[in-house]
Design a protein around this motif. Structure first.
Motif, PDB file in Angstrom:
ATOM      1  N   ILE A  79     -11.342  12.990  24.372  1.00 27.21           N
ATOM      2  CA  ILE A  79     -10.815  11.633  24.449  1.00 27.21           C
ATOM      3  C   ILE A  79     -11.645  10.660  23.598  1.00 27.21           C
ATOM      4  N   GLU A  80     -12.965  10.857  23.575  1.00 29.87           N
ATOM      5  CA  GLU A  80     -13.804   9.937  22.794  1.00 29.87           C
ATOM      6  C   GLU A  80     -13.675  10.170  21.288  1.00 29.87           C
ATOM      7  N   ARG A  81     -13.359  11.371  20.895  1.00 30.68           N
ATOM      8  CA  ARG A  81     -13.043  11.603  19.479  1.00 30.68           C
ATOM      9  C   ARG A  81     -11.654  11.043  19.183  1.00 30.68           C
ATOM     10  N   ALA A  82     -10.726  11.234  20.131  1.00 31.37           N
ATOM     11  CA  ALA A  82      -9.353  10.776  19.922  1.00 31.37           C
ATOM     12  C   ALA A  82      -9.313   9.273  19.688  1.00 31.37           C
ATOM     13  N   VAL A  83     -10.062   8.534  20.505  1.00 30.73           N
ATOM     14  CA  VAL A  83     -10.079   7.079  20.380  1.00 30.73           C
ATOM     15  C   VAL A  83     -10.603   6.684  18.996  1.00 30.73           C
ATOM     16  N   ASP A  84     -11.637   7.344  18.542  1.00 35.39           N
ATOM     17  CA  ASP A  84     -12.179   7.029  17.219  1.00 35.39           C
ATOM     18  C   ASP A  84     -11.190   7.392  16.104  1.00 35.39           C
ATOM     19  N   LEU A  85     -10.481   8.486  16.293  1.00 32.38           N
ATOM     20  CA  LEU A  85      -9.501   8.896  15.278  1.00 32.38           C
ATOM     21  C   LEU A  85      -8.387   7.856  15.160  1.00 32.38           C
ATOM     22  N   VAL A  86      -7.947   7.335  16.305  1.00 33.39           N
ATOM     23  CA  VAL A  86      -6.909   6.298  16.280  1.00 33.39           C
ATOM     24  C   VAL A  86      -7.459   5.031  15.621  1.00 33.39           C
ATOM     25  N   ALA A  87      -8.679   4.657  15.990  1.00 29.72           N
ATOM     26  CA  ALA A  87      -9.284   3.459  15.398  1.00 29.72           C
ATOM     27  C   ALA A  87      -9.357   3.604  13.881  1.00 29.72           C
ATOM     28  N   HIS A  88      -9.751   4.778  13.436  1.00 27.73           N
ATOM     29  CA  HIS A  88      -9.871   5.034  12.011  1.00 27.73           C
ATOM     30  C   HIS A  88      -8.511   4.924  11.326  1.00 27.73           C
ATOM     31  N   GLU A  89      -7.510   5.509  11.980  1.00 31.32           N
ATOM     32  CA  GLU A  89      -6.154   5.501  11.419  1.00 31.32           C
ATOM     33  C   GLU A  89      -5.616   4.076  11.291  1.00 31.32           C
ATOM     34  N   LEU A  90      -5.932   3.247  12.294  1.00 34.72           N
ATOM     35  CA  LEU A  90      -5.383   1.883  12.318  1.00 34.72           C
ATOM     36  C   LEU A  90      -6.336   0.862  11.697  1.00 34.72           C
ATOM     37  N   GLY A  91      -7.488   1.323  11.259  1.00 31.10           N
ATOM     38  CA  GLY A  91      -8.462   0.395  10.690  1.00 31.10           C
ATOM     39  C   GLY A  91      -9.053  -0.547  11.732  1.00 31.10           C
ATOM     40  N   LEU A  92      -9.153  -0.068  12.957  1.00 28.30           N
ATOM     41  CA  LEU A  92      -9.703  -0.907  14.028  1.00 28.30           C
ATOM     42  C   LEU A  92     -11.164  -0.559  14.286  1.00 28.30           C
ATOM     43  N   ASP A  93     -11.857  -1.505  14.879  1.00 26.65           N
ATOM     44  CA  ASP A  93     -13.247  -1.281  15.249  1.00 26.65           C
ATOM     45  C   ASP A  93     -13.285  -0.360  16.481  1.00 26.65           C
ATOM     46  N   PRO A  94     -14.192   0.611  16.491  1.00 27.62           N
ATOM     47  CA  PRO A  94     -14.232   1.540  17.638  1.00 27.62           C
ATOM     48  C   PRO A  94     -14.547   0.843  18.964  1.00 27.62           C
ATOM     49  N   VAL A  95     -15.253  -0.276  18.894  1.00 26.20           N
ATOM     50  CA  VAL A  95     -15.537  -1.010  20.128  1.00 26.20           C
ATOM     51  C   VAL A  95     -14.267  -1.721  20.599  1.00 26.20           C
ATOM     52  N   ALA A  96     -13.575  -2.324  19.653  1.00 26.03           N
ATOM     53  CA  ALA A  96     -12.370  -3.089  20.006  1.00 26.03           C
ATOM     54  C   ALA A  96     -11.319  -2.186  20.642  1.00 26.03           C
ATOM     55  N   PRO A 134     -17.457   6.556   4.304  1.00 24.56           N
ATOM     56  CA  PRO A 134     -17.212   6.226   2.893  1.00 24.56           C
ATOM     57  C   PRO A 134     -16.708   7.421   2.076  1.00 24.56           C
ATOM     58  N   PHE A 135     -16.929   8.623   2.586  1.00 26.10           N
ATOM     59  CA  PHE A 135     -16.468   9.805   1.853  1.00 26.10           C
ATOM     60  C   PHE A 135     -15.123  10.291   2.376  1.00 26.10           C
ATOM     61  N   GLY A 136     -14.514   9.498   3.240  1.00 26.47           N
ATOM     62  CA  GLY A 136     -13.199   9.881   3.755  1.00 26.47           C
ATOM     63  C   GLY A 136     -13.251  10.905   4.882  1.00 26.47           C
ATOM     64  N   VAL A 137     -14.444  11.092   5.453  1.00 25.28           N
ATOM     65  CA  VAL A 137     -14.577  12.088   6.525  1.00 25.28           C
ATOM     66  C   VAL A 137     -14.026  11.511   7.822  1.00 25.28           C
ATOM     67  N   LYS A 138     -13.129  12.266   8.484  1.00 28.66           N
ATOM     68  CA  LYS A 138     -12.547  11.810   9.747  1.00 28.66           C
ATOM     69  C   LYS A 138     -13.045  12.624  10.933  1.00 28.66           C
ATOM     70  N   HIS A 139     -13.415  13.844  10.669  1.00 29.04           N
ATOM     71  CA  HIS A 139     -13.810  14.714  11.782  1.00 29.04           C
ATOM     72  C   HIS A 139     -14.707  15.830  11.252  1.00 29.04           C
ATOM     73  N   ILE A 169     -22.344  19.585   6.916  1.00 32.54           N
ATOM     74  CA  ILE A 169     -22.153  18.271   6.294  1.00 32.54           C
ATOM     75  C   ILE A 169     -22.178  18.414   4.777  1.00 32.54           C
ATOM     76  N   TRP A 170     -23.123  19.171   4.311  1.00 33.17           N
ATOM     77  CA  TRP A 170     -23.265  19.368   2.859  1.00 33.17           C
ATOM     78  C   TRP A 170     -21.966  19.919   2.271  1.00 33.17           C
ATOM     79  N   ARG A 171     -21.394  20.900   2.961  1.00 30.02           N
ATOM     80  CA  ARG A 171     -20.178  21.514   2.423  1.00 30.02           C
ATOM     81  C   ARG A 171     -19.018  20.506   2.419  1.00 30.02           C
ATOM     82  N   ILE A 172     -18.936  19.712   3.467  1.00 33.99           N
ATOM     83  CA  ILE A 172     -17.864  18.713   3.512  1.00 33.99           C
ATOM     84  C   ILE A 172     -18.046  17.702   2.374  1.00 33.99           C
TER      85      ILE A 172
END
Lengths: 152, 282, 150, 789
Positions: free
Chosen positions: D379-396, D765-770, D780-783
């Motif tokens: 759930i805590e990853r899911a919330v961040d993924l949605v925030a990222h998708e919508l350009g929202l702040d993870p706290v908001a 900044p590198f487009g990493v979502k997960h 991390i290096w490989r990503i």
């Protein structure tokens, strides 16, 4: 093979197989079960004792190698019935939970302060790199070593 | 945790050790920090152990001429804290201070470590970079072997059966700069990659360089190409990148495991080379 | 675990082939093996006992060595199953010979699949891959030492 | 001395420590008995094989060997029971036997045992046993194991499926996903962990032929349950024929809850041989033969409105349960995972589908947090993924979806009737943000990025479920648990006024001997030193279900509290009698009974205890002695919560991660001993961060555990961490009179997503979502190699 090892001030003579590890000598021949065994690859530090004043892993030393040496275990840390300042500090700062790593952790910490009486937090954390604790998250152990350094 | 049975003999002299060590199935026991872990797991079941741990002839750290002579039984802790080593071979003091943990450093010996030739251990890389020489003694007499000829392959050295390392000779780095840096495996603390550089700098330019890598390859390896890329440069970012690329290109047989695959280790050799140079130059 | 490699023998293909098919020579090339004893009723299959010593590892292993898919003098399959120290080592290698007449050299290459189970696998992860490579190289190196002197 | 009313809530030094810091404590390994024999177990080197033949002849003849046995010698002993099966669905159960007889399904399964005069000899003989196996193909990946053509482990489990379980509503969730403004899909792995208590497992069994009774010492978190399972289920003997003692136990983290084959083997051996037999696990055995935790492959779909309101969560999980089922394995990825997927958020539509799968790997069961860390990670990853998708702040986005304080008790629907007890989620988040200095951090992050340094911050606003109960919930409506979940306590005030508490729960590092004594001292108005807390021995303690799931305080200590109230009531009656006052006129305060308004004329609890014990003069009908036993079955679980924040810096060249700050705000309800709670939080954080960054069990395709020792499995060390910044909010639970929620697992449950979210933030900044755990430098290096890093 016959060995004579002074442990916590008392000289013990025993006939042992050469393959017997020092930790088994302490635990099984002498009944000093305060020193624990937590791994079998020499990583965890639960079995740390002092051998001729230095902290060593008693699981990575044969009893025959320690022949003629002086060993101090957790049982030998008290003086005149009083806890060692490091023992006091671990108690005071809640530096232990299940207690299994604690004897080795305390023996390492005592040696750490002998070589560096006023360590920083980072030096304490680095100095404990060979002692694994799975309960405390180390924070209160660091606090305990620091407190012991201040007592001394 | 319960080793299999073996005969145990404590050598009273180097000569006796060599004679006993030559028998089939015998192993030397110094600090025991490479051997005993394998013995406890019964992955090593030697017939006999010859304990050389009490041979005073193999102890001591001294300076003769412009070289350090380190007795094979010197512990990592003794080397790490020796004022002479810190002055003449600071990278070795640093590397020995990074072996295992304090308890390991109190028992583990330099001679035992080099004889074991674990590719991921720290001292071989540094002894190689510093141009160290190993003094060996066996039934055939004494000989001196350069570190680059001593390490043959994974856990394989030029030691003959029954032959002992008696001392390690390290030329003083004099005015040169040096450093050893490593990426430690989070569990074992062995080097995933360890790099040692020795640099002579005059007039802002690097005039001589030696670069050795450990952890990444089956044996600690010198890289002439990386050294060449540094020599003549002012050790600026461009030179460091060139040296890193040269090193990466120079490595063959890079090892991979569950934690760090081959390509990562190769790339990290370059990254850690740059860090080593920067650390050496302070 | 995949292992590939090659070794150049300074000899003609027939000489190398004869060597590679000689159980005694193979026994000598495996460290610690004294002899191979043929298993009755099974073709080209031998029983071996070895005191294997490599690096900090050493111990007694017992195993079976089998040759199959023999296409003289070009290729055959060598299958090894050994156990000891609460571990099992099994491997199968397709061994191919290529002759280079200009140098009178024979290139022996192997493409092997090896599996290690038990204690060795769970405790020796860091070194198994590199160790197996070194041991296979050493095997052919030792074998090459037994070439008849020319 | 701390005043009575302040004892509860005080930092009292632990009373168990003197024996632990001096080496005098007796762990299992320290126990010696006359005539004690030692057992060593031969384990399968193969992950999947038929046992064709076992030759024990050489081993049996080895000097010093007493006996050698194989599985066939124990064919009459039942397999281990599976006590918690997934509710309302069919469970295709296969459990281990004391020694396997004809087939092994994981590397490390026991196939033979040597009993010898000493352990060195037992190990020598182990190497002389020859087992002829027919090796079968293995499968280690839970998803692949369910596909056509995968090796089949058990006849009764087609496609290797042990259970298929759902919760929530599929139809409404699918509809909500269809109607959502955005839908984010992500596959995520929750890797397998190895619990690694510093003390491994062990057991000593002693049999007395004359009475047909056993005494068994074992490293257990639940001695009463062990006795019940061994006697009634495995050996078919009366429960009264066995006494089980957990001596000092060196950590458990869940792995010591279960009934393992080795324990029953010692019980069987001691009867067969007629001498006490001891088995102590080595660390390498522990890694292959003791249960692991986690190991989920999960696909999620989360739907949200443009403003960040989350409308639906759909979760499909393959939970790897290993080659056979451990004691409560099916309960972990079902009840304790699926039912907690709503987290701290109002999510109107949730559907969770779980396959519990057999693979050729070690058993998987509860490990610290047990199901809730996996749910919180999702759930805590899911919330961040949605925030990222919508350009929202993870706290908001967290604030937007939090269950508000006035909504409690809150029914998240998927909890099958249970309600979240109490919570102020935003308050904990606010406190954490204040400690962090969020705005200035974002500025620092932006500045650092300009210099090519990558800082990241990660949030985790979690809720978990503790004190799992009530029995009526877990038992009746089909949660599948094969037992009740109450706890018990007996409190006796002796003639001298000293108090002995016995409890059915068990302490293996949590400090019950101190915290329980604090409750007693606080309630009775006596010194902590006048209270002794006894536990861990089925002889002399009332039945209890054991210590796990942070339930000892929320359930076990409440039983103590209830006994104390009854004792106080009786003391008041007797005190009134002694004061020649009417019972309704007296009060009990600060350890004294007196007539309201006349504290000068009082009877102390010690005096009353003495009078009760002597019984010279008791009110009519009163029994002598102050003694009470209570059984507490809570009306609900408790739901601790909080916010954890992690700040990391990621090295772009090497992928190395440095934890720069770690902030933890936990709300565990009322706190009995803050020092002990902080210790639990620290330790929990370390285990969760370790999952995010370092730990992970790795099997090869043949089912060999490649991380079989501390050489390869990275238990974190002291220098991996900064000093944690911790604080608390305190929202008492209305569920129990002490207001306590439970603190044993919060750190582990909260920390893992905080760390991963921070790393993803650093690499955004590198487009990493997960990134999947453990987030090691090579990963991390490989990503970054593929993202223009």
């Amino acid at each position: 093979m016959k060995v004579s090892i002074k442990v916590n001030g008392t000289l013990y003579e025993r006939e042992v197989e050469p393959r017997m590890l020092l930790v088994h000598f302490l635990r099984e021949e002498l009944g000093l079960t305060g020193t624990n065994v937590g791994c079998d690859t020499s990583q965890c530090g639960a079995c740390n004792v002092h051998l001729n004043g230095q902290v060593v892993k008693s699981c990575t030393c044969l009893a025959v190698q320690a022949d003629g040496s002086e060993v101090t275990t957790i049982e030998g840390l008290k003086t005149n019935g009083h806890l060692h300042p490091m023992q006091e500090a671990f108690w005071e700062k809640h530096g232990l939970q299940c207690g299994f790593c604690t004897p080795g952790m305390i023996m390492t910490s005592v040696a750490l302060l002998q070589s560096n009486p006023h360590p920083t937090d980072a030096e304490i954390r680095h100095g404990l790199e060979g002692n694994l604790c799975r309960c405390t998250g180390y924070q209160n152990i660091v606090a305990a070593v620091k407190a012991a350094a201040e007592i001394k | 945790m319960y080793p299999s049975n073996f005969d145990y003999q404590r050598a009273a002299s180097v000569a006796e050790a060599i004679q006993k060590g030559a028998s089939d199935g015998a192993k030397f026991l110094a600090g025991g920090h490479s051997l005993l872990p394998a013995l406890k797991l019964r992955l090593n079941e030697p017939e006999s152990l010859v304990d050389i741990g009490r041979l005073d002839a193999l102890r001591g750290i001294s300076i003769s001429g412009s070289s350090l002579k380190i007795g094979a039984l010197s512990t990592h802790a003794q080397i790490a804290s020796s004022a002479d080593v810190k002055k003449h071979a600071p990278a070795l003091a640093s590397a020995c201070g990074q072996v295992g943990d304090p308890a390991v450093r109190n028992r583990g010996t330099l001679g035992g470590n080099l004889a074991h030739a674990d590719p991921a251990s720290d001292p071989p890389t540094v002894v190689l970079a510093l141009g160290g020489k190993l003094h060996l003694q066996g039934s055939g007499g004494n000989r001196v072997v350069a570190a680059e000829d001593f390490f043959l392959d994974l856990f394989t050295t030029d030691l003959h059966p029954g032959e002992l390392i008696t001392a390690v000779e390290i030329p003083s780095i004099g005015q040169a700069k040096s450093a050893y840096v490593k990426m430690a495996h989070p569990a074992s603390r062995y080097a995933v990659v360890g790099v040692c550089v020795v640099l002579e700098v005059s007039g802002g330019k690097c005039s001589q360089a030696r670069v050795a890598v450990g952890g990444a390859t089956p044996k600690a390896t010198l890289s002439a190409a990386a050294a060449k890329a540094l020599v003549g440069s002012s050790l600026d970012d461009a030179a460091l990148n060139a040296a890193a690329n040269a090193l990466i290109g120079d490595l063959s047989d890079v090892m991979g495991d569950v934690y760090a695959p081959e390509d990562y280790r190769r790339a990290m050799a370059g990254v850690y080379l740059k860090r080593a140079v920067r650390a050496a130059m302070g | 675990m995949e292992l590939t490699g090659s070794h150049t023998f300074e000899a003609d293909q027939q000489t190398v082939w004869t060597l590679l098919m000689d159980p005694e020579a193979i026994a000598k090339a495996i460290p610690g093996v004294k002899e191979l004893i043929p298993i009755e009723g099974e073709e080209m299959t031998w029983r071996a006992a070895a005191k294997v010593g490599f690096a900090a590892l050493s111990g007694h292993y017992a195993g079976i060595i089998k040759m199959s898919e023999v296409e003289a003098p070009n290729q055959y399959r060598l299958t090894v199953n050994g156990e000891g120290q609460q571990s099992v080592i099994s491997g199968t290698a397709l061994i191919k010979l290529t002759y280079h007449p200009e140098k009178n050299e024979t290139l022996v290459s192997w493409d092997a699949e090896a599996n290690i189970s038990g204690k060795l696998a769970s405790l020796g992860q860091r070194l198994i891959g590199a160790g197996a490579n070194v041991m296979s190289k050493q095997f052919f190196h030792e074998l090459a030492k037994q070439l008849p002197t020319q | 001395m701390v005043a009575a009313e302040e004892i509860i809530g005080s930092r009292i030094k632990r009373r168990e420590d003197p024996r632990l810091i001096t080496g005098e404590a007796k762990y299992l390994e320290d126990i010696q008995l006359p005539g004690l024999l030692h057992a060593a177990i031969l384990r399968s080197p193969h992950a999947h094989a038929k046992i064709k033949k076992i030759d024990i002849s050489k081993a049996a003849k080895h000097p010093g060997v007493i006996a050698v046995y194989t599985g066939k010698d124990f064919a009459d002993v039942n397999p281990m029971p599976c006590a918690w099966q997934a509710g309302k669905v069919k469970n295709n159960v296969n459990t281990p036997r004391v020694l396997e007889i004809d087939r092994v399904t994981f590397t490390g399964a026991g196939v033979a045992v040597v009993i010898a005069e000493d352990r060195y000899t037992a190990q020598d003989a182990l190497e002389l046993i020859h087992v002829d196996y027919e090796v079968l193909p293995a499968v280690v990946d839970a998803e692949k194991a369910t596909k056509a053509g995968a090796p089949q482990l058990h006849e009764n489990a087609p496609s290797n499926i042990a259970l298929e379980w759902t919760c929530g509503t599929q139809e409404s969730t699918d509809r909500a996903l269809k109607e959502a403004d955005v839908v984010v899909k992500q596959r995520m792995l929750n890797q397998r962990l190895i619990p690694t208590p510093m003390e491994t497992r062990g057991c000593i069994a002693q049999y007395q032929a004359a009475t047909e009774e056993w005494t068994v010492w074992m490293t257990s978190q639940a001695p009463h349950v062990m006795r019940l399972l061994m006697t009634a289920f495995v050996f078919g003997v009366p429960e009264t024929k066995m006494r089980v003692i957990s001596p000092q136990v060196g950590g458990g983290f869940g792995a010591k809850i279960f009934l393992y084959p080795e324990y029953c083997l010692m019980v069987a051996l001691s009867r067969k041989i007629g001498r006490p037999v001891k088995w102590m696990e080595t660390r390498s055995e522990n890694y292959i033969a003791t249960t692991h935790g986690r190991d989920h492959i999960t696909e999620i779909e989360v739907g949200a409105k443009k403003d960040g309101t989350i409308t639906a969560l759909k979760v499909n999980t393959y939970a790897n349960l290993g080659g056979v089922l451990s004691t409560i394995a099916p309960g972990i990825p079902t009840t304790l995972y699926g039912r907690m997927l709503s987290g701290t958020y109002r999510i109107p539509n949730i559907f969770c589908h779980v396959y519990g799968v057999y693979t050729n790997t070690g058993m998987v069961d509860a490990y610290r947090g047990a199901g809730r860390p996996e749910a919180t990670y999702v759930i805590e990853r899911a919330v961040d993924l949605v925030a990222h998708e919508l350009g929202l702040d993870p706290v908001a986005i967290r604030r937007k979806n939090f269950i508000p304080p006035d909504a409690f008790p809150y029914d998240p629907v998927i909890l099958n009737g249970l309600k979240y007890d109490s919570g102020e989620y935003a308050k904990a988040l606010d406190l954490a943000l204040k400690m962090l200095g969020y705005e200035s951090f974002r500025k620092e992050q932006a500045e650092a990025r300009k210099q090519g340094r990558y800082l990241g911050v990660g949030f985790s606003s979690y809720v978990e479920i503790c004190g799992v109960a009530p029995s009526a919930w877990i038992g009746l409506p089909g949660e599948g648990w094969g037992a009740g979940l109450w706890e018990s306590a007996n409190v006796r005030v002796h003639l001298t006024g000293k108090v002995v508490v016995t409890t059915g729960s068990q302490s293996h590092g949590q400090g019950h001997e101190t915290s329980v004594a604090q409750v007693v001292a606080g309630e009775l108005g006596i010194a902590v030193d006048d209270v002794i807390v006894q536990h861990s021995d089925t002889l002399g303690t009332p039945f209890g279900y054991g210590t796990y799931g942070s339930r000892s305080t929320a359930v076990g200590t409440v039983a103590v509290y209830n006994s104390l109230q009854k004792i106080k009531e009786k003391a008041k009656l007797l005190g009134a009698h002694m004061l020649e006052a009417a019972p309704e006129d007296v009060v009990f305060e600060d350890g004294k009974v007196f007539v309201k308004g006349s504290p000068d004329q009082s009877k102390t609890i010690q005096e009353i205890a003495g009078a009760a014990a002597l019984a010279y003069s008791l009110p009519p009908g009163m029994e002598p002695f102050l003694d009470n036993t209570s059984y507490y079955d809570p009306p609900n679980c408790t739901f601790p919560f909080g916010t954890h924040i992690c700040v990391v810096e990621v090295d772009k060249e090497s992928g190395e991660v440095k934890i720069k700050r770690y902030i933890a705000i936990d709300d565990v309800g009322k706190v009995i001993n803050p020092m002990i709670v902080e210790g639990q939080v620290h330790g929990g954080i370390v285990q969760g961060v370790a999952q995010a960054l370092w730990e992970g069990a790795v099997y090869d395709d043949n089912g060999q555990l490649l991380t079989g020792s501390l050489m390869d499995y990275a238990i974190p060390k002291a220098d991996f961490f900064p000093t944690f910044e911790t604080d608390r909010t305190e929202t008492p639970t209305p569920v129990n009179p002490l207001g306590v929620k439970g603190a044993g697992e919060t750190g582990t449950i909260a920390s893992t997503p905080a760390v991963v979210n921070a790393i993803v933030d650093a690499l955004s900044p590198f487009g990493v979502k997960h990134i999947d755990m453990p987030v090691t430098p090579p990963k991390i290096w490989r990503i970054l190699q593929g993202h223009g890093g």
